[in-house]
Design a protein around this motif. Structure first.
Motif, PDB file in Angstrom:
ATOM      1  N   UNK A 140       1.332  -2.449  -0.438  1.00  0.00           N
ATOM      2  CA  UNK A 140       0.761  -1.282  -1.124  1.00  0.00           C
ATOM      3  C   UNK A 140       0.907  -1.384  -2.641  1.00  0.00           C
ATOM      4  N   UNK A 141       2.016  -1.934  -3.114  1.00  0.00           N
ATOM      5  CA  UNK A 141       2.198  -2.113  -4.567  1.00  0.00           C
ATOM      6  C   UNK A 141       1.172  -3.090  -5.111  1.00  0.00           C
ATOM      7  N   UNK A 142       0.960  -4.203  -4.426  1.00  0.00           N
ATOM      8  CA  UNK A 142      -0.029  -5.187  -4.881  1.00  0.00           C
ATOM      9  C   UNK A 142      -1.445  -4.626  -4.852  1.00  0.00           C
ATOM     10  N   UNK A 143      -1.776  -3.865  -3.806  1.00  0.00           N
ATOM     11  CA  UNK A 143      -3.128  -3.284  -3.750  1.00  0.00           C
ATOM     12  C   UNK A 143      -3.319  -2.265  -4.875  1.00  0.00           C
ATOM     13  N   UNK A 144      -2.262  -1.496  -5.216  1.00  0.00           N
ATOM     14  CA  UNK A 144      -2.351  -0.541  -6.325  1.00  0.00           C
ATOM     15  C   UNK A 144      -2.546  -1.269  -7.654  1.00  0.00           C
ATOM     16  N   UNK A 145      -1.790  -2.337  -7.872  1.00  0.00           N
ATOM     17  CA  UNK A 145      -1.915  -3.092  -9.125  1.00  0.00           C
ATOM     18  C   UNK A 145      -3.290  -3.756  -9.246  1.00  0.00           C
ATOM     19  N   UNK A 146      -3.807  -4.285  -8.161  1.00  0.00           N
ATOM     20  CA  UNK A 146      -5.127  -4.904  -8.216  1.00  0.00           C
ATOM     21  C   UNK A 146      -6.225  -3.872  -8.463  1.00  0.00           C
ATOM     22  N   UNK A 147      -6.098  -2.685  -7.889  1.00  0.00           N
ATOM     23  CA  UNK A 147      -7.120  -1.662  -8.139  1.00  0.00           C
ATOM     24  C   UNK A 147      -7.074  -1.194  -9.597  1.00  0.00           C
TER      25      UNK A 147
END
Length: 151
Positions: A140-147
């Motif tokens: 979830x942290x990686x998906x937030x940073x990529x968005x």
């Protein structure tokens, strides 16, 4: 004025002259052919000998044969290009097949190790749950940073 056309056996035969041959839908090619109602006819002067008509017909046949030869050459090159592309795509798919087989082997081994660790004992289960929770949070942290990086 007499009209001439090729018969069924390739002979030059006279056809009925008049408005049926040269109507409004008729068109004339550069070699002297008149096309009327889908039937090619040659308008020849009465003074022309059959040899002159044959010569005109032979020239027209050679022109059509040359046109057909160029079309056949283009079709042959197109077929060879399609064959070459198909071979390239088959090689690419064969490479992908071997890649997927190696990934399948890696995943099978990982699942076996994971199953063994899950069955082994209570302490390992706590470690396993903590690791799974950590991976979910990391996802979830990686998906937030990529968005955020896209906007």
């Amino acid at each position: 004025m007499a009209d001439w056309a090729r018969g069924e056996r390739g002979r030059v035969e006279p056809v009925a002259a008049g408005p049926a041959v040269m109507d409004a839908a008729a068109s004339k090619s550069p070699a002297g052919w008149v096309v009327s109602a889908g039937r090619p006819c040659l308008r020849a002067e009465p003074a022309q000998s059959s040899g002159a008509v044959e010569e005109i017909l032979d020239r027209e046949n050679k022109r059509i044969a040359d046109s057909l030869a160029s079309k056949v050459t283009r079709l042959k090159s197109l077929a060879l290009d399609i064959d070459r592309d198909a071979e390239d795509q088959n090689r690419y798919l064969d490479g992908m097949d071997s890649d997927f087989m190696s990934v399948t082997g890696l995943l099978t081994g990982s699942v076996k190790r994971f199953s063994t660790m899950a069955r082994s004992g209570r302490d390992n289960r706590k470690l396993l749950c903590g690791m799974a929770l950590g991976l979910v949070v990391l996802f979830f942290i990686l998906s937030y940073l990529l968005s955020r990086a896209r906007t």
